[in-house]
Write a protein that holds these residues in place. Structure first.
Motif, PDB file in Angstrom:
ATOM      1  N   ILE A  60       0.870  -1.172   0.000  1.00  0.00           N
ATOM      2  CA  ILE A  60       0.000   0.000   0.000  1.00  0.00           C
ATOM      3  C   ILE A  60       0.909   1.224   0.000  1.00  0.00           C
ATOM      4  CG2 ILE A  60      -1.796   1.269   1.222  1.00  0.00           C
ATOM      5  CD1 ILE A  60      -2.648  -1.428   2.462  1.00  0.00           C
ATOM      6  N   MET A  61       0.755   2.062  -1.011  1.00  0.00           N
ATOM      7  CA  MET A  61       1.591   3.248  -1.181  1.00  0.00           C
ATOM      8  C   MET A  61       1.172   4.337  -0.185  1.00  0.00           C
ATOM      9  SD  MET A  61       3.612   2.375  -3.698  1.00  0.00           S
ATOM     10  CE  MET A  61       4.241   3.865  -4.461  1.00  0.00           C
ATOM     11  N   ALA A  62       2.024   5.339  -0.032  1.00  0.00           N
ATOM     12  CA  ALA A  62       1.755   6.438   0.908  1.00  0.00           C
ATOM     13  C   ALA A  62       0.430   7.135   0.599  1.00  0.00           C
ATOM     14  CB  ALA A  62       2.903   7.437   0.876  1.00  0.00           C
ATOM     15  N   ASP A  63       0.039   7.156  -0.689  1.00  0.00           N
ATOM     16  CA  ASP A  63      -1.222   7.817  -1.058  1.00  0.00           C
ATOM     17  C   ASP A  63      -2.428   6.883  -0.964  1.00  0.00           C
ATOM     18  OD1 ASP A  63      -0.941   6.132  -3.241  1.00  0.00           O
ATOM     19  OD2 ASP A  63      -0.881   7.734  -4.739  1.00  0.00           O
ATOM     20  N   GLY A  64      -2.209   5.638  -0.487  1.00  0.00           N
ATOM     21  CA  GLY A  64      -3.299   4.679  -0.333  1.00  0.00           C
ATOM     22  C   GLY A  64      -3.508   3.767  -1.528  1.00  0.00           C
ATOM     23  N   SER A  65      -2.840   4.044  -2.647  1.00  0.00           N
ATOM     24  CA  SER A  65      -2.978   3.175  -3.821  1.00  0.00           C
ATOM     25  C   SER A  65      -2.197   1.880  -3.609  1.00  0.00           C
ATOM     26  CB  SER A  65      -2.483   3.902  -5.079  1.00  0.00           C
ATOM     27  OG  SER A  65      -1.099   4.169  -4.987  1.00  0.00           O
ATOM     28  N   TYR A  66      -2.554   0.878  -4.385  1.00  0.00           N
ATOM     29  CA  TYR A  66      -1.867  -0.418  -4.292  1.00  0.00           C
ATOM     30  C   TYR A  66      -0.740  -0.488  -5.306  1.00  0.00           C
ATOM     31  CZ  TYR A  66      -6.112  -1.787  -1.787  1.00  0.00           C
ATOM     32  OH  TYR A  66      -7.149  -1.864  -0.910  1.00  0.00           O
ATOM     33  N   ARG A  67       0.353  -1.091  -4.876  1.00  0.00           N
ATOM     34  CA  ARG A  67       1.500  -1.252  -5.760  1.00  0.00           C
ATOM     35  C   ARG A  67       1.604  -2.699  -6.196  1.00  0.00           C
ATOM     36  NH1 ARG A  67       8.017  -0.070  -5.186  1.00  0.00           N
ATOM     37  NH2 ARG A  67       8.659  -2.154  -5.770  1.00  0.00           N
ATOM     38  N   ASP A  68       1.638  -2.922  -7.502  1.00  0.00           N
ATOM     39  CA  ASP A  68       2.028  -4.213  -8.062  1.00  0.00           C
ATOM     40  C   ASP A  68       3.535  -4.143  -8.237  1.00  0.00           C
ATOM     41  OD1 ASP A  68      -0.642  -4.885  -8.181  1.00  0.00           O
ATOM     42  OD2 ASP A  68      -0.814  -4.684 -10.356  1.00  0.00           O
ATOM     43  N   THR A  69       4.246  -5.123  -7.699  1.00  0.00           N
ATOM     44  CA  THR A  69       5.708  -5.119  -7.715  1.00  0.00           C
ATOM     45  C   THR A  69       6.225  -6.150  -8.709  1.00  0.00           C
ATOM     46  OG1 THR A  69       5.807  -4.419  -5.403  1.00  0.00           O
ATOM     47  CG2 THR A  69       7.775  -5.468  -6.311  1.00  0.00           C
ATOM     48  N   VAL A  70       7.078  -5.702  -9.633  1.00  0.00           N
ATOM     49  CA  VAL A  70       7.708  -6.603 -10.596  1.00  0.00           C
ATOM     50  C   VAL A  70       9.042  -7.047  -9.999  1.00  0.00           C
ATOM     51  CG1 VAL A  70       8.471  -6.917 -12.977  1.00  0.00           C
ATOM     52  CG2 VAL A  70       6.632  -5.289 -12.449  1.00  0.00           C
ATOM     53  N   VAL A  71       9.258  -8.361  -9.952  1.00  0.00           N
ATOM     54  CA  VAL A  71      10.462  -8.937  -9.351  1.00  0.00           C
ATOM     55  C   VAL A  71      11.352  -9.506 -10.459  1.00  0.00           C
ATOM     56  CG1 VAL A  71      11.374 -10.633  -7.713  1.00  0.00           C
ATOM     57  CG2 VAL A  71       9.139  -9.564  -7.293  1.00  0.00           C
ATOM     58  N   PHE A  72      12.614  -9.120 -10.427  1.00  0.00           N
ATOM     59  CA  PHE A  72      13.640  -9.629 -11.340  1.00  0.00           C
ATOM     60  C   PHE A  72      14.740 -10.249 -10.489  1.00  0.00           C
ATOM     61  CE2 PHE A  72      11.687  -6.078 -13.521  1.00  0.00           C
ATOM     62  CZ  PHE A  72      11.735  -6.365 -14.868  1.00  0.00           C
ATOM     63  N   SER A  73      15.570 -11.094 -11.103  1.00  0.00           N
ATOM     64  CA  SER A  73      16.737 -11.605 -10.379  1.00  0.00           C
ATOM     65  C   SER A  73      17.850 -11.995 -11.341  1.00  0.00           C
ATOM     66  CB  SER A  73      16.371 -12.810  -9.504  1.00  0.00           C
ATOM     67  OG  SER A  73      16.027 -13.921 -10.310  1.00  0.00           O
ATOM     68  N   ILE A  74      19.038 -12.074 -10.756  1.00  0.00           N
ATOM     69  CA  ILE A  74      20.215 -12.662 -11.403  1.00  0.00           C
ATOM     70  C   ILE A  74      20.697 -13.730 -10.437  1.00  0.00           C
ATOM     71  CG2 ILE A  74      22.593 -12.253 -12.173  1.00  0.00           C
ATOM     72  CD1 ILE A  74      21.734  -9.297 -12.649  1.00  0.00           C
ATOM     73  N   ILE A  75      20.921 -14.936 -10.930  1.00  0.00           N
ATOM     74  CA  ILE A  75      21.415 -16.006 -10.068  1.00  0.00           C
ATOM     75  C   ILE A  75      22.899 -16.234 -10.337  1.00  0.00           C
ATOM     76  CG2 ILE A  75      19.159 -17.087  -9.763  1.00  0.00           C
ATOM     77  CD1 ILE A  75      19.931 -19.155 -11.869  1.00  0.00           C
ATOM     78  N   GLU A  76      23.563 -16.909  -9.384  1.00  0.00           N
ATOM     79  CA  GLU A  76      25.022 -16.987  -9.453  1.00  0.00           C
ATOM     80  C   GLU A  76      25.531 -17.597 -10.751  1.00  0.00           C
ATOM     81  OE1 GLU A  76      26.878 -19.385  -6.431  1.00  0.00           O
ATOM     82  OE2 GLU A  76      25.227 -20.810  -6.433  1.00  0.00           O
ATOM     83  N   GLY A  77      24.837 -18.551 -11.322  1.00  0.00           N
ATOM     84  CA  GLY A  77      25.274 -19.151 -12.578  1.00  0.00           C
ATOM     85  C   GLY A  77      25.228 -18.186 -13.751  1.00  0.00           C
ATOM     86  N   GLU A  78      24.393 -17.163 -13.646  1.00  0.00           N
ATOM     87  CA  GLU A  78      24.270 -16.155 -14.705  1.00  0.00           C
ATOM     88  C   GLU A  78      25.271 -15.010 -14.535  1.00  0.00           C
ATOM     89  OE1 GLU A  78      19.424 -16.746 -15.163  1.00  0.00           O
ATOM     90  OE2 GLU A  78      20.234 -15.091 -13.945  1.00  0.00           O
ATOM     91  N   TRP A  79      25.845 -14.897 -13.331  1.00  0.00           N
ATOM     92  CA  TRP A  79      26.688 -13.752 -13.020  1.00  0.00           C
ATOM     93  C   TRP A  79      27.861 -13.563 -13.987  1.00  0.00           C
ATOM     94  CZ3 TRP A  79      27.609  -9.173 -12.048  1.00  0.00           C
ATOM     95  CH2 TRP A  79      28.841  -8.700 -11.576  1.00  0.00           C
ATOM     96  N   PRO A  80      28.634 -14.589 -14.371  1.00  0.00           N
ATOM     97  CA  PRO A  80      29.756 -14.334 -15.287  1.00  0.00           C
ATOM     98  C   PRO A  80      29.326 -13.677 -16.605  1.00  0.00           C
ATOM     99  CG  PRO A  80      30.018 -16.475 -14.269  1.00  0.00           C
ATOM    100  CD  PRO A  80      28.640 -15.995 -13.906  1.00  0.00           C
ATOM    101  N   MET A  81      28.199 -14.113 -17.168  1.00  0.00           N
ATOM    102  CA  MET A  81      27.720 -13.529 -18.423  1.00  0.00           C
ATOM    103  C   MET A  81      27.212 -12.107 -18.190  1.00  0.00           C
ATOM    104  SD  MET A  81      27.422 -14.016 -21.672  1.00  0.00           S
ATOM    105  CE  MET A  81      27.499 -15.784 -21.893  1.00  0.00           C
ATOM    106  N   VAL A  82      26.502 -11.884 -17.092  1.00  0.00           N
ATOM    107  CA  VAL A  82      25.999 -10.543 -16.790  1.00  0.00           C
ATOM    108  C   VAL A  82      27.168  -9.586 -16.558  1.00  0.00           C
ATOM    109  CG1 VAL A  82      24.730  -9.172 -15.077  1.00  0.00           C
ATOM    110  CG2 VAL A  82      23.776 -11.339 -15.912  1.00  0.00           C
ATOM    111  N   ARG A  83      28.178 -10.049 -15.815  1.00  0.00           N
ATOM    112  CA  ARG A  83      29.366  -9.214 -15.562  1.00  0.00           C
ATOM    113  C   ARG A  83      30.033  -8.827 -16.874  1.00  0.00           C
ATOM    114  NH1 ARG A  83      32.997 -12.461 -12.121  1.00  0.00           N
ATOM    115  NH2 ARG A  83      33.269 -13.542 -14.085  1.00  0.00           N
TER     116      ARG A  83
END
Length: 196
Positions: free
Chosen positions: A163-186
């Motif tokens: 719930i945001m400060a103004d009372g609206s609802y926030r939909d949250t988008v979740v992303f991740s990088i996992i350790e096996g992907e780290w060398p390519m991302v780096r």
């Protein structure tokens, strides 16, 4: 020894300094560059509430839940934003990079890319994390695109997540990088910085 400890991270374009109240005036100026607090889908603090936000983040540091930083440009020495390693899960060696905001003049520059490279390097190589998350408001399309450009993958959307400060609802988008992907991302992030 605690899982997270304050650390200074230095790059070519910026320095990530352990956050302190000494950063107050510079961060007030930075958040005023673009009046970032007026963007309804972000959590950038109003200049008048900057001291409280710094103290909040430092309190979470004391609890071992957050590692907060102030971002300082190397070209002019000015502060240009804040970022953190947050939602620290030491047992499962996971963190989230979040609560980030950048002055308008620092957006769409090498600063964000280098900041994320330094934070990811610290998380994967110094802390031994198995995954690093990123979260943003569903409506923050600029942030979502920036996270995807880093090489993070979208995990899903948490609907009515907060719930945001103004009372609206926030939909949250979740992303991740996992350790096996780290060398390519780096490699990808280093390549992006070389092109700037």
């Amino acid at each position: 020894m605690a899982f997270i400890e304050p650390v200074r991270l230095e790059g070519q374009h910026l320095v990530l300094e352990p956050l302190s109240l000494e950063h107050l005036d510079g961060l007030k100026a930075a958040v005023s560059d673009g009046e970032l607090w007026q963007l309804w889908y972000t959590s950038a603090p109003h200049p008048e509430r900057m001291a409280a936000e710094i103290e909040r983040r430092l309190g979470l540091l004391e609890q071992g839940l957050m590692l907060p930083f102030a971002l300082r440009r190397t070209d002019n020495g000015q502060l240009c934003g804040m970022t953190t390693l947050t939602n620290v899960d030491a047992k499962n060696r996971r963190v989230e990079i979040g609560y980030t905001w950048l002055a308008k003049s620092a957006q769409r520059t090498a600063i964000n890319t280098e900041a994320k490279l330094m934070l990811l390097t610290h998380a994967f190589e110094a802390l031994g994390c198995i995954a690093v998350e990123f979260r943003t408001h569903f409506m923050n399309h600029q942030s979502r695109a920036a996270i995807a450009r880093l090489g993070a993958r979208q995990d899903g959307i948490l609907r009515n997540h907060q719930i945001m400060a103004d009372g609206s609802y926030r939909d949250t988008v979740v992303f991740s990088i996992i350790e096996g992907e780290w060398p390519m991302v780096r490699r990808h992030l280093r390549h992006q910085l070389e092109r700037r």
